[in-house]
Design a protein around this motif. Structure first.
Motif, PDB file in Angstrom:
ATOM      1  N   MET A  45      -1.937 -43.250  39.069  1.00 55.96           N
ATOM      2  CA  MET A  45      -2.620 -41.981  38.765  1.00 55.96           C
ATOM      3  C   MET A  45      -2.996 -41.262  40.061  1.00 55.96           C
ATOM      4  O   MET A  45      -3.342 -41.906  41.059  1.00 55.96           O
ATOM      5  N   GLU A  46      -2.935 -39.971  40.059  1.00 58.56           N
ATOM      6  CA  GLU A  46      -3.194 -39.149  41.240  1.00 58.56           C
ATOM      7  C   GLU A  46      -4.695 -39.055  41.540  1.00 58.56           C
ATOM      8  O   GLU A  46      -5.537 -39.161  40.652  1.00 58.56           O
ATOM      9  N   LEU A  47      -5.051 -38.829  42.810  1.00 61.19           N
ATOM     10  CA  LEU A  47      -6.432 -38.874  43.287  1.00 61.19           C
ATOM     11  C   LEU A  47      -7.346 -37.899  42.545  1.00 61.19           C
ATOM     12  O   LEU A  47      -8.406 -38.289  42.026  1.00 61.19           O
ATOM     13  N   ARG A  48      -6.949 -36.641  42.458  1.00 63.93           N
ATOM     14  CA  ARG A  48      -7.818 -35.643  41.828  1.00 63.93           C
ATOM     15  C   ARG A  48      -7.923 -35.865  40.329  1.00 63.93           C
ATOM     16  O   ARG A  48      -8.987 -35.625  39.732  1.00 63.93           O
ATOM     17  N   ALA A  49      -6.860 -36.338  39.702  1.00 62.36           N
ATOM     18  CA  ALA A  49      -6.911 -36.651  38.274  1.00 62.36           C
ATOM     19  C   ALA A  49      -7.888 -37.796  38.015  1.00 62.36           C
ATOM     20  O   ALA A  49      -8.624 -37.790  37.022  1.00 62.36           O
ATOM     21  N   GLN A  50      -7.921 -38.772  38.911  1.00 63.55           N
ATOM     22  CA  GLN A  50      -8.872 -39.869  38.766  1.00 63.55           C
ATOM     23  C   GLN A  50     -10.305 -39.377  38.974  1.00 63.55           C
ATOM     24  O   GLN A  50     -11.235 -39.855  38.318  1.00 63.55           O
ATOM     25  N   ALA A  51     -10.480 -38.440  39.900  1.00 63.61           N
ATOM     26  CA  ALA A  51     -11.812 -37.872  40.097  1.00 63.61           C
ATOM     27  C   ALA A  51     -12.291 -37.178  38.825  1.00 63.61           C
ATOM     28  O   ALA A  51     -13.453 -37.314  38.419  1.00 63.61           O
ATOM     29  N   LEU A  52     -11.400 -36.442  38.170  1.00 63.38           N
ATOM     30  CA  LEU A  52     -11.746 -35.777  36.913  1.00 63.38           C
ATOM     31  C   LEU A  52     -12.058 -36.803  35.826  1.00 63.38           C
ATOM     32  O   LEU A  52     -13.009 -36.632  35.050  1.00 63.38           O
ATOM     33  N   ALA A  53     -11.285 -37.880  35.775  1.00 62.17           N
ATOM     34  CA  ALA A  53     -11.531 -38.908  34.762  1.00 62.17           C
ATOM     35  C   ALA A  53     -12.915 -39.532  34.948  1.00 62.17           C
ATOM     36  O   ALA A  53     -13.653 -39.756  33.976  1.00 62.17           O
ATOM     37  N   ALA A  54     -13.293 -39.804  36.195  1.00 65.23           N
ATOM     38  CA  ALA A  54     -14.623 -40.359  36.462  1.00 65.23           C
ATOM     39  C   ALA A  54     -15.710 -39.336  36.146  1.00 65.23           C
ATOM     40  O   ALA A  54     -16.777 -39.677  35.620  1.00 65.23           O
ATOM     41  N   PHE A  55     -15.438 -38.084  36.433  1.00 66.88           N
ATOM     42  CA  PHE A  55     -16.372 -36.991  36.164  1.00 66.88           C
ATOM     43  C   PHE A  55     -16.738 -36.912  34.681  1.00 66.88           C
ATOM     44  O   PHE A  55     -17.888 -36.634  34.321  1.00 66.88           O
ATOM     45  N   PHE A  73     -11.090 -27.662  42.750  1.00 67.85           N
ATOM     46  CA  PHE A  73     -10.569 -26.644  43.657  1.00 67.85           C
ATOM     47  C   PHE A  73      -9.202 -27.045  44.202  1.00 67.85           C
ATOM     48  O   PHE A  73      -9.082 -28.020  44.948  1.00 67.85           O
ATOM     49  N   ALA A  74      -8.192 -26.268  43.849  1.00 63.43           N
ATOM     50  CA  ALA A  74      -6.824 -26.547  44.284  1.00 63.43           C
ATOM     51  C   ALA A  74      -6.554 -25.932  45.654  1.00 63.43           C
ATOM     52  O   ALA A  74      -7.337 -25.130  46.175  1.00 63.43           O
ATOM     53  N   ASP A  75      -5.431 -26.362  46.232  1.00 64.91           N
ATOM     54  CA  ASP A  75      -4.887 -25.773  47.461  1.00 64.91           C
ATOM     55  C   ASP A  75      -5.800 -25.928  48.671  1.00 64.91           C
ATOM     56  O   ASP A  75      -5.824 -25.077  49.565  1.00 64.91           O
ATOM     57  N   MET A  76      -6.515 -27.020  48.707  1.00 62.42           N
ATOM     58  CA  MET A  76      -7.308 -27.359  49.885  1.00 62.42           C
ATOM     59  C   MET A  76      -6.572 -28.442  50.676  1.00 62.42           C
ATOM     60  O   MET A  76      -5.707 -29.149  50.135  1.00 62.42           O
ATOM     61  N   PRO A  77      -6.906 -28.625  51.957  1.00 66.77           N
ATOM     62  CA  PRO A  77      -6.272 -29.693  52.738  1.00 66.77           C
ATOM     63  C   PRO A  77      -6.564 -31.072  52.155  1.00 66.77           C
ATOM     64  O   PRO A  77      -7.600 -31.294  51.514  1.00 66.77           O
ATOM     65  N   ASP A  78      -5.672 -31.999  52.406  1.00 67.74           N
ATOM     66  CA  ASP A  78      -5.829 -33.363  51.889  1.00 67.74           C
ATOM     67  C   ASP A  78      -7.172 -33.967  52.294  1.00 67.74           C
ATOM     68  O   ASP A  78      -7.827 -34.646  51.497  1.00 67.74           O
ATOM     69  N   ALA A  79      -7.589 -33.712  53.537  1.00 69.27           N
ATOM     70  CA  ALA A  79      -8.843 -34.298  54.032  1.00 69.27           C
ATOM     71  C   ALA A  79     -10.048 -33.820  53.229  1.00 69.27           C
ATOM     72  O   ALA A  79     -11.039 -34.555  53.093  1.00 69.27           O
ATOM     73  N   TYR A  80      -9.986 -32.595  52.721  1.00 66.80           N
ATOM     74  CA  TYR A  80     -11.088 -32.080  51.907  1.00 66.80           C
ATOM     75  C   TYR A  80     -11.325 -32.974  50.701  1.00 66.80           C
ATOM     76  O   TYR A  80     -12.463 -33.368  50.416  1.00 66.80           O
ATOM     77  N   TYR A  81     -10.270 -33.299  49.977  1.00 69.47           N
ATOM     78  CA  TYR A  81     -10.413 -34.114  48.767  1.00 69.47           C
ATOM     79  C   TYR A  81     -10.909 -35.515  49.093  1.00 69.47           C
ATOM     80  O   TYR A  81     -11.777 -36.055  48.404  1.00 69.47           O
ATOM     81  N   ARG A  82     -10.411 -36.070  50.158  1.00 68.92           N
ATOM     82  CA  ARG A  82     -10.814 -37.435  50.516  1.00 68.92           C
ATOM     83  C   ARG A  82     -12.256 -37.469  51.026  1.00 68.92           C
ATOM     84  O   ARG A  82     -12.975 -38.454  50.799  1.00 68.92           O
ATOM     85  N   THR A 108      -7.094 -44.563  49.637  1.00 69.61           N
ATOM     86  CA  THR A 108      -6.130 -44.449  50.733  1.00 69.61           C
ATOM     87  C   THR A 108      -4.693 -44.645  50.267  1.00 69.61           C
ATOM     88  O   THR A 108      -3.756 -44.171  50.922  1.00 69.61           O
ATOM     89  N   SER A 109      -4.503 -45.324  49.145  1.00 69.56           N
ATOM     90  CA  SER A 109      -3.150 -45.578  48.644  1.00 69.56           C
ATOM     91  C   SER A 109      -2.717 -44.575  47.574  1.00 69.56           C
ATOM     92  O   SER A 109      -1.582 -44.630  47.104  1.00 69.56           O
ATOM     93  N   LEU A 110      -3.594 -43.660  47.192  1.00 66.86           N
ATOM     94  CA  LEU A 110      -3.284 -42.705  46.127  1.00 66.86           C
ATOM     95  C   LEU A 110      -2.735 -41.407  46.699  1.00 66.86           C
ATOM     96  O   LEU A 110      -3.226 -40.901  47.710  1.00 66.86           O
ATOM     97  N   VAL A 111      -1.754 -40.859  46.023  1.00 69.41           N
ATOM     98  CA  VAL A 111      -1.240 -39.539  46.356  1.00 69.41           C
ATOM     99  C   VAL A 111      -2.241 -38.496  45.883  1.00 69.41           C
ATOM    100  O   VAL A 111      -2.875 -38.649  44.830  1.00 69.41           O
TER     101      VAL A 111
END
Length: 263
Positions: free
Chosen positions: A1-11, A97-106, A31-34
């Motif tokens: 599962m993708e990183l942001r999708a998992q964040a939404l699932a936890a949310f 929020f879409a279209d942000m740098p990868d570091a923002y999400y992490r 660190t291992s998630l796309v």
């Protein structure tokens, strides 16, 4: 599962223990998630949260003396409620929020993990006093600003980490000072918990400051005029002294911003 999708699932999880576990698992595998910055998600009605605490108007929340066990528990419950909301705030920043740098999400997944730790520490403290999260009424003031800024990541960075969460940098030492004057073991334990929370929150506000200024530069807007306009537009709370200048400086506020704080 993708990183942001998992964040939404936890949310969306309502049970605090399940939410904390999901966030911890997400942080452990981050660190291992796309991370798909282009993905858009259908927004849920709101964050997952339990039926209790009952949410009431901020002025209706009763004030209690920390000299009693129940009063101390009520104080720590109010902080636990802030930390539970802060888990959802960090997750929301990551999935919404879409279209942000990868570091923002992490960065915001890391913040969610630290907020989950804070909540767990406070919940354990409450349990040691014979109480649990949900035993006292609370208010929804922190989440109101999240809703107000859901359409603009720059407004979110300006008004949630840099305004609401920065207020915690100012308030925490005042709470600790009161607790240090109490001759109770649970008060001393609470001071240590707040030490950890304060140290981490400096980092969280710093992350907000970093992305606020980076977004201002990317959009070609001046940071200070934009902040004043956003605070007025979204009815941000007025900043009031005393301020924790050292913590604010460590969190990345400029000397000009610190000098401009009301006295």
């Amino acid at each position: 599962m993708e990183l942001r999708a998992q964040a939404l699932a936890a949310f969306t999880l309502a049970d605090p223990a399940q939410k904390v576990a999901a966030v911890q698992a997400l942080c452990g595998s981050a660190t291992s998630l796309v991370c798909d910055a282009t993905a858009g998600f259908q927004a849920p009605q709101g964050p997952g949260r339990p039926l209790r605490p009952l949410l009431i108007h901020p002025r209706a929340v009763p004030k209690r003396s920390p000299h009693t066990v129940a009063g101390h528990a009520a104080l720590m419950h109010s902080i636990a409620h802030i930390e539970f909301n802060a888990i959802n705030l960090a997750l929301d920043a990551a999935w919404r929020f879409a279209d942000m740098p990868d570091a923002y999400y992490r960065d915001w997944i890391q913040v969610a993990g630290e907020e989950a730790l804070h909540f767990s520490m406070l919940e354990q403290h409450l349990q040691g006093l014979g109480f649990a999260y949900g035993d006292f009424d609370a208010h929804d003031g922190l989440w109101t600003m999240c809703v107000a800024t859901e359409g603009d990541v720059l407004a979110r960075m300006a008004l949630v980490p840099r305004t609401l969460e920065a207020r915690g940098l100012d308030a925490t030492p005042l709470i600790q000072a009161k607790l240090r004057n109490l001759p109770y073991a649970h008060a001393r334990e609470a001071v240590l918990i707040l030490d950890r929370i304060l140290a981490d929150e400096v980092g969280h506000v710093a992350i907000g400051n970093h992305w606020f200024h980076r977004l201002c530069n990317a959009r070609g807007v001046q940071a200070e005029p934009y902040y004043q306009e956003a605070a007025l537009l979204h009815k941000a709370p007025t900043l009031k002294p005393p301020f924790n200048i050292g913590a604010r400086r460590a969190a990345g506020f400029s000397e000009a911003e610190l000098a401009a704080l009301p006295t």
